[in-house]
Design an enzyme around this catalytic site. Structure first.
Site, PDB file in Angstrom:
ATOM      1  N   TYR A  49      61.298 102.783  10.705  1.00  0.00           N
ATOM      2  CA  TYR A  49      60.621 104.026  10.302  1.00  0.00           C
ATOM      3  C   TYR A  49      60.427 104.049   8.793  1.00  0.00           C
ATOM      4  O   TYR A  49      59.331 103.969   8.293  1.00  0.00           O
ATOM      5  CB  TYR A  49      61.397 105.245  10.791  1.00  0.00           C
ATOM      6  CG  TYR A  49      60.639 106.537  10.576  1.00  0.00           C
ATOM      7  CD1 TYR A  49      59.634 106.915  11.450  1.00  0.00           C
ATOM      8  CD2 TYR A  49      60.915 107.368   9.499  1.00  0.00           C
ATOM      9  CE1 TYR A  49      58.915 108.089  11.261  1.00  0.00           C
ATOM     10  CE2 TYR A  49      60.213 108.541   9.291  1.00  0.00           C
ATOM     11  CZ  TYR A  49      59.212 108.903  10.172  1.00  0.00           C
ATOM     12  OH  TYR A  49      58.503 110.061   9.969  1.00  0.00           O
ATOM     13  N   SER A  95      54.343 107.171  13.989  1.00  0.00           N
ATOM     14  CA  SER A  95      54.050 108.134  12.929  1.00  0.00           C
ATOM     15  C   SER A  95      54.122 107.420  11.573  1.00  0.00           C
ATOM     16  O   SER A  95      53.349 106.492  11.332  1.00  0.00           O
ATOM     17  CB  SER A  95      55.020 109.317  13.019  1.00  0.00           C
ATOM     18  OG  SER A  95      54.554 110.403  12.281  1.00  0.00           O
ATOM     19  N   HIS A 104      51.529 114.464  19.457  1.00  0.00           N
ATOM     20  CA  HIS A 104      52.278 113.521  18.631  1.00  0.00           C
ATOM     21  C   HIS A 104      53.463 112.913  19.378  1.00  0.00           C
ATOM     22  O   HIS A 104      54.053 111.948  18.912  1.00  0.00           O
ATOM     23  CB  HIS A 104      52.746 114.226  17.364  1.00  0.00           C
ATOM     24  CG  HIS A 104      53.114 113.308  16.246  1.00  0.00           C
ATOM     25  ND1 HIS A 104      52.228 112.395  15.709  1.00  0.00           N
ATOM     26  CD2 HIS A 104      54.275 113.139  15.568  1.00  0.00           C
ATOM     27  CE1 HIS A 104      52.825 111.727  14.730  1.00  0.00           C
ATOM     28  NE2 HIS A 104      54.070 112.146  14.642  1.00  0.00           N
TER      29      HIS A 104
END
Length: 725
Positions: A494, A574, A693
């Site tokens: 991430y 994301s 999302h």
């Protein structure tokens, strides 16, 4: 029209599973495989190129697929349909995809129960009987009572795409307000009911976004939203958040604007919540995802003024609790790893703070319950929990059941029992009941997952990144796995927004491990694992550190013979989708498969959509300076796809109702890859319809998505059958 023959189609006779490499393989088998390989040939849909050009400082930048940003146009809709037809046609032909879906369904199909919580006369909890699309809220008055359905989100819509986003109760538990998300959107509706009868009390509140629901006694509640934007509600910019107070029995149009209505109070994110003693309204105001101003208002005094606690964005600060006129504040101000301070509410400014739980070398995440403060520390991304009283005295360290992540410990001040969960990458979540007076834990709810964690192991390693920084990574695999460079491996990351990746169990990843896969999670800079300094080291013009950390993780896995580049996939969602997009364009030679999900992929325009400008603390924007523009341009995935380069087999995933990271990012990246990529590896995009999302995604859709992702990954690593067969 561009044609691509899958890499597997080219090398099918030399990249099969061991049984298929046998010299006794028949001509008939070879013919079947040849036909199957030819059927996987990809013919991309046409994507029109426009002539849009933007000028940043003195540089012109072409944006040929700008038209794909219009999520309401018939042309974009037709493009989505055409792309999905090609993608699903490819995925459905993967020979072992159905086996993966069958096993995922079996693994998912067990009862899952949350920790209970007390509201009024009832004890509530969430439960899923196995394959329900959404968790159901149940309740009991007494332990001996038969459970009663309180809310069943599976009845909110026929296809399970309307989810329960939040549920809160009034002070005495007699009223409840809950928000719902339709099609995965961040725009919510708030519904108020009588908790006893479950009857609706008034019309739903609409057009609510990025909001809590915080009750003031039984009278009403605070919530936040933006004015509904002109144009597309899924992609139009929203940048002035407002806090409202809704009094029960009145129209939403009469709701009181509490904060955010003036130019001086204009902020991108505004939140308000009432302390548990109902004395103070706490207001947080921020323009980005890091750093906030803080204000309080004494609700016990009529017409009390707003009092400033912190008046800049240099730190993260929130009120943890209040008691007898004192505020207990959690902050990283002058303490990058976090601390808890105490201050008189009559003079709450920083000059009057005193440390209650001082900063340590480990990142602090505190919660309160049963009259105590529970300090969860991250020690190399693994949980350690200590219990303190409200005078700052350490009572004990909680004896956790193993090495992993513990979460929970919160509850009302008068709670006699608190609950926490424990998990790691190979251990399904177990819920424990904690006696706060003795510190003793007992199992409250053991996982029913059909997964034997004793067959698997996790190993934490520290590897060296490009600039010499030591970065931790946890690698999980089946015991006895040979480190011979042949193992199919997913590397996940991430690296942003102060988010910490701590060990947690995933049903989907359990299936990957069962199939013989290795699962590695790197704790990259940009995350929160080592506090604010670690976060800042992966932001703005240091963002390349994050990509370097991820690339170094991949190289470590290859060098240490966990896998090889032919058997390595990278995955992230994301901000992690940006991570995958940037690393696959910078080092296309290093991976077999790339899996960017709901990614931020156009770094020159991300801040022009919805609340994207709030991400500028991490990214900077192309408007900040010429240097910042050039830095973003240098790694923006959409702008760094080069003609003729052989990129990994790529499956981009997004949702057509994603109003956080708008799907145009993924659309434009797919168009660039399909137009320019050389070689034989397919560049596909899977667009989930009526989905956002990720939050609230129905279980049925989730199983389908992972079946496609794992099937695509293994097939394009060269497998014709599952690795464990």
């Amino acid at each position: 029209m561009k044609y691509v023959l899958s890499a597997v189609a080219v090398s099918v006779l030399v990249a099969c599973s061991p049984a298929q490499n046998d010299s006794s393989q028949t001509a008939e088998t070879q013919q079947v495989e040849k036909q199957q390989a030819e059927s996987m040939q990809v013919k991309y849909p046409e994507t029109r190129k426009g002539d849009t050009v933007d000028t940043y400082f003195d540089t012109k930048v072409k944006d040929p697929y700008r038209w794909l940003e219009d999520d309401r146009s018939a042309e974009t809709e037709a493009w989505v349909e055409a792309q999905n037809e090609v993608t699903f046609n490819h995925l459905e032909k993967i020979p072992f995809r159905e086996k993966i879906e069958k096993r995922l369904t079996e693994l998912w199909n067990y009862e899952k129960v949350s920790a209970p919580f007390k509201e009024g006369d009832y004890t509530y909890y969430y439960k899923n009987d196995g394959l329900q699309n959404q968790y159901v809220v149940y309740r009991k008055k007494n332990d001996s009572d038969e459970e009663e359905v309180f809310l069943d989100p599976n009845t909110f819509s026929e296809d399970g795409t309307t989810s329960l986003a939040q549920l809160t109760f009034s002070e005495d538990g007699k009223l409840a307000a809950y928000s719902i998300s339709e099609g995965g959107s961040d725009w919510r509706k708030i519904i108020v009911i009588d908790a006893e009868t479950k009857e609706r009390l008034e019309d739903p509140l609409v057009d609510v976004k990025f909001s809590g629901i915080s009750w003031k006694g039984n009278e009403g509640f605070y919530y936040s939203s933006y004015d509904k934007p002109e144009g597309s509600e899924l992609s139009a910019k929203t940048d002035q958040h407002k806090l409202y107070y809704h009094e029960l029995g009145t129209s939403q149009s009469d709701d009181e604007l509490v904060f955010g209505g003036t130019d001086a109070q204009k902020h991108r994110y505004v939140g308000g919540y009432v302390t548990d003693d109902n004395q103070f309204l706490v207001i947080s105001a921020a323009n980005s995802t890091s750093g906030n101003k803080l204000f309080i208002k004494d609700l016990s005094q009529e017409d009390a003024s707003l009092v400033t606690v912190v008046d800049d964005y240099d730190s993260d600060v929130s009120v943890l609790d209040s008691e007898d006129g004192k505020l207990f504040i959690e902050t990283n101000r002058e303490a990058p790893n976090g601390r808890v301070v105490v201050v008189d509410a009559g003079a709450p400014q920083e000059a009057n703070w005193s440390d209650l739980i001082p900063e340590t070398e480990h990142v602090l995440n505190p919660t309160t319950g049963a009259g105590y403060i529970f300090a969860e520390y991250m020690v190399d991304a693994v949980s350690q929990v200590k219990q303190f009283d409200y005078q700052g005295k350490e009572i004990r360290q909680i004896d956790l059941p193993g090495v992993g992540s513990a979460g929970g410990f919160g509850g009302k001040d008068d709670a006699e029992t608190l609950y926490y969960s424990f998990t790691n990458y190979s251990t399904p979540q177990t819920i424990y009941a904690l006696n706060p007076d003795t510190g003793e834990s007992t199992v409250y709810e053991e996982s029913g997952a059909d997964f034997d964690s004793s067959n698997y192991e996790s190993k934490q390693v520290f590897y060296t990144s490009k600039d010499g920084t030591q970065v931790p990574m946890i690698i999980t695999y089946k015991k006895g796995t040979e480190l011979d460079g042949s193992n199919p491996t997913i590397l996940y990351g991430y690296g942003g927004f102060n988010i910490s990746l701590t060990p947690s169990f995933s049903i989907a990843n359990a299936a990957w491990l069962e199939m013989g896969g290795v699962y590695a999670v790197a704790n990259l800079r940009g995350g929160g694992e080592y506090g604010k300094a670690w976060h800042d080291a992966g932001t703005k013009m240091q963002k390349q550190n994050v990509f370097d950390d991820f690339i170094a993780a991949a190289e470590y896995l290859i060098d240490e013979d966990y896998t090889s580049k032919e058997k390595l996939a990278i995955r992230g969602g994301s901000n992690g989708g940006l991570l995958v997009g940037a690393t696959m364009t910078q080092r296309p030679d290093l991976f077999a498969v790339a899996l960017p999900a709901v990614g931020v992929l156009d770094m020159l325009r991300y801040h022009t959509f919805t609340a994207g400008a709030g991400w500028a603390y991490d990214y900077g924007t192309a408007e900040d300076s010429k240097e910042m523009f050039q830095y973003l341009l240098n790694y923006s995935p959409v702008h760094n796809v080069e003609q003729g380069v052989e990129y990994p087999a790529t499956l981009i995933t997004t949702g057509d109702h994603d109003d956080r990271v708008v799907p145009a990012h993924s659309f434009k990246f797919a168009a660039e890859l399909q137009d320019k990529a050389g070689g034989n590896a397919p560049q596909l995009i899977r667009i989930e319809t009526n989905a956002g999302h990720g939050a609230g995604t129905p279980v049925s859709k989730t199983i389908e998505q992972y079946s496609d992702i794992f099937g695509f990954t293994l097939y394009h690593m060269g497998y014709q059958s599952l690795p464990n067969e």
